[in-house]
Write an enzyme that holds these catalytic residues in place. Structure first.
Site, PDB file in Angstrom:
ATOM      1  N   LYS A  86       0.845  -1.206   0.000  1.00 44.17           N
ATOM      2  CA  LYS A  86       0.000   0.000   0.000  1.00 44.17           C
ATOM      3  C   LYS A  86       0.876   1.249   0.000  1.00 44.17           C
ATOM      4  CE  LYS A  86      -3.951   1.904   2.634  1.00 44.17           C
ATOM      5  NZ  LYS A  86      -4.838   1.687   3.794  1.00 44.17           N
ATOM      6  N   SER A 160      -9.775   1.662   2.745  1.00 40.39           N
ATOM      7  CA  SER A 160      -8.876   2.456   1.936  1.00 40.39           C
ATOM      8  C   SER A 160      -7.827   1.612   1.190  1.00 40.39           C
ATOM      9  CB  SER A 160      -8.152   3.502   2.796  1.00 40.39           C
ATOM     10  OG  SER A 160      -7.353   2.881   3.786  1.00 40.39           O
ATOM     11  N   SER A 184      -9.865  -0.752   7.024  1.00 36.76           N
ATOM     12  CA  SER A 184      -9.323  -0.567   5.677  1.00 36.76           C
ATOM     13  C   SER A 184      -8.619  -1.765   5.063  1.00 36.76           C
ATOM     14  CB  SER A 184      -8.381   0.629   5.649  1.00 36.76           C
ATOM     15  OG  SER A 184      -9.140   1.796   5.506  1.00 36.76           O
TER      16      SER A 184
HETATM   17  N1  GLN Z   1     -13.009   3.905   6.107  1.00 33.63           N
HETATM   18  C1  GLN Z   1     -12.584   4.292   7.421  1.00 33.63           C
HETATM   19  C2  GLN Z   1     -12.308   5.766   7.439  1.00 33.63           C
HETATM   20  O1  GLN Z   1     -12.508   6.398   6.476  1.00 33.63           O
HETATM   21  C3  GLN Z   1     -11.401   3.476   7.839  1.00 33.63           C
HETATM   22  C4  GLN Z   1     -10.145   3.897   7.182  1.00 33.63           C
HETATM   23  C5  GLN Z   1      -8.970   3.053   7.585  1.00 33.63           C
HETATM   24  O2  GLN Z   1      -9.102   1.997   8.212  1.00 33.63           O
HETATM   25  N2  GLN Z   1      -7.806   3.540   7.265  1.00 33.63           N
HETATM   26  O3  GLN Z   1     -11.926   6.309   8.422  1.00 33.63           O
END
Ligand code: GLN
Length: 459
Positions: A86, A160, A184
């Site tokens: 990532k 994400s 994410s």
């Molecule tokens: N989708 C969640 C957020 O927007 C989690 C993001 C993540 O785990 N980095 O905060």
């Protein structure tokens, strides 16, 4: 070399098998890497999982690994296995963009996880797309465009770590690295039909990973099978013993709790049906499944957003100052500042809510070995027509994709999402989440492997 013992294309094999073939000298690392680079070239125009591919560098490293192997060296448990990382995890000499225009410096050293991957014989072939600074659940907040779901390119791959999950589903690589602050890793895994895990906090080192909300952030492994997930976690967690977690996938005598608050009608019908089928499967395999309760788990999302928005203020300040941050990052920063300024502080209220949640979930876990729920209430949403881009980017808007996953981050528990068939509503993959007490990663992987094996028999 003797004739190959594998029939399937190299890109259909998992990491465990590829490493075994490389170690047995049945295939060269160059062949393995080239096959995956070809697959990337063929699938990227539709999937767009990657923001950077360095084929020349990957082949160069592959050649050097082949030389070392010829000299008699043991390349390691991930011998010659291609992996994508990532884009918030540093890879030496490459830009870490975090899906943002406000980033871009080349990293001077590998993140500790990348160092461990390379030491185990893996080859980093590319960097995966993500929501800007890991804030989002669809890659729609990425400054580099959005990733498409390989099962249906009209749909989101989740986020994400959407690029990390889509790369696996498109067979671009057998392993990938993501980060999980509120879901994410698990949520894109669920949407792309692969396995994703947020390991016990502290198990995988965070050095060289751009923070989002310190205290909740974790690096996590993704793979197409539970066995490969365990192998990857054993390497990045520095615990070789974890690789054997899936060797004996027996669930007899285990007590599995399903929190009533995560089994509500907020879940789509097709998602609930897969949960029920999983419960049935566990019972047939000899586990006891009971209903447990943790009322605060059903409303954890609001707590999560308050806690993370406040925690990310110091992290975000320098990027917001560049004037190049995107709308979602700006929005959370402004909200975080507001939260910190207000008295009585909503942050304090959220912290109390977090403690109450932790108390309830811990109590629920006292009466059983692990908790079971859908990973998320929906399958992968359509990128167009179903919800607006803003809705998909905003975790508070429908389809509330993070509402179940955030519990593990707020309480500090390991959790894994394992594919559980497809939804009868739209034919898209559904994930089931297993969540356990700290340091039960081994147990979660074992149960996930049992579900995977039994589920594969049925489908
Ligand atoms: N989708 C969640 C957020 O927007 C989690 C993001 C993540 O785990 N980095 O905060």
């Amino acid at each position: 070399m003797s004739p190959p013992t594998y029939a399937a294309p190299l890109t259909d094999l998992g990491a465990t098998r590829l490493a075994a073939l490389v170690t047995a000298r049945e295939v060269s690392v160059v062949e393995v890497v080239q096959a995956h680079l070809d697959r990337i070239a063929a699938t990227e125009p539709t999937v767009r999982a990657l923001v950077h591919v360095d084929g020349a560098d990957a082949l160069d490293r592959a050649r050097r690994l082949d030389v070392r192997r010829a000299e008699g060296a043991d390349l390691g448990p991930l011998a010659g296995v291609p992996v994508v990382v990532k884009d918030n995890v540093d890879v030496r000499g490459q830009q870490t963009t975090c899906g943002s225009k406000a980033f871009g410096a080349a990293a001077r050293v590998d993140a500790e996880v990348v160092h461990r991957l390379r030491a185990a014989g893996a080859v980093v072939v590319g960097r995966s797309n993500m929501d800007e600074l890991a804030m989002g659940a669809s890659t729609q907040t990425s400054a580099y465009g959005r990733t498409h779901n390989p099962h249906d390119p009209r749909r989101s791959a989740g986020g994400s770590s959407g690029g990390s999950a889509a790369a696996l589903a498109a067979h671009q690589v057998p392993l990938s690295i993501g980060t999980d602050t509120g879901g994410s890793v698990r949520e894109p895994a669920s949407q792309c039909g692969v396995v994703g895990m947020a390991p016990t906090p502290g198990l995988v080192p965070m050095r060289g990973v751009v923070p989002f909300a310190p205290g909740l952030d974790r690096v996590g492994p993704l793979a197409r099978t539970v066995e490969d997930t365990a192998l990857l976690l054993s390497v990045i967690g520095g615990r070789p013993g974890l690789a054997a977690a899936t060797a004996d996938p027996d669930v007899r005598g285990l007590r599995v709790g399903v929190p009533a608050e995560l089994r509500t009608s907020r879940n789509e019908v097709g998602v609930l049906a897969r949960l029920d089928a999983t419960v049935e499967l566990l019972r047939e395999l000899g586990a006891e499944v009971v209903t447990v309760s943790a009322p605060a788990a059903g409303r954890a999302l609001a707590t999560y957003l308050t806690v993370t928005s406040a925690a990310s203020v110091p992290v975000l300040a320098p990027y917001v100052r560049t004037g190049l941050a995107g709308a979602e990052v700006e929005r959370r920063y402004a909200w975080g500042l507001e939260l910190l300024r207000e008295i009585p502080s909503p942050l304090e209220v959220a912290q109390v809510a977090r403690e109450i949640l932790a108390g309830q979930v811990t109590e629920a876990l006292d009466g059983c070995d692990l908790l079971l729920s859908p990973t998320m209430p929906t399958t992968a949403p359509l990128l167009e027509g179903h919800a607006s881009a803003e809705d998909l980017a905003d975790p508070m808007a429908a389809p509330y994709t993070d509402c179940w996953t955030v519990v593990a981050n707020l309480v500090g528990l390991p959790a894994v999402s394992v594919p559980s068939g497809r939804s009868a509503d739209d034919g898209m993959p559904v994930g089931t989440m297993l969540m356990g007490r700290p340091r039960t990663d081994h147990l979660l992987l074992r149960v996930a492997a049992a579900l995977e094996a039994a589920g594969a028999d049925r489908r």
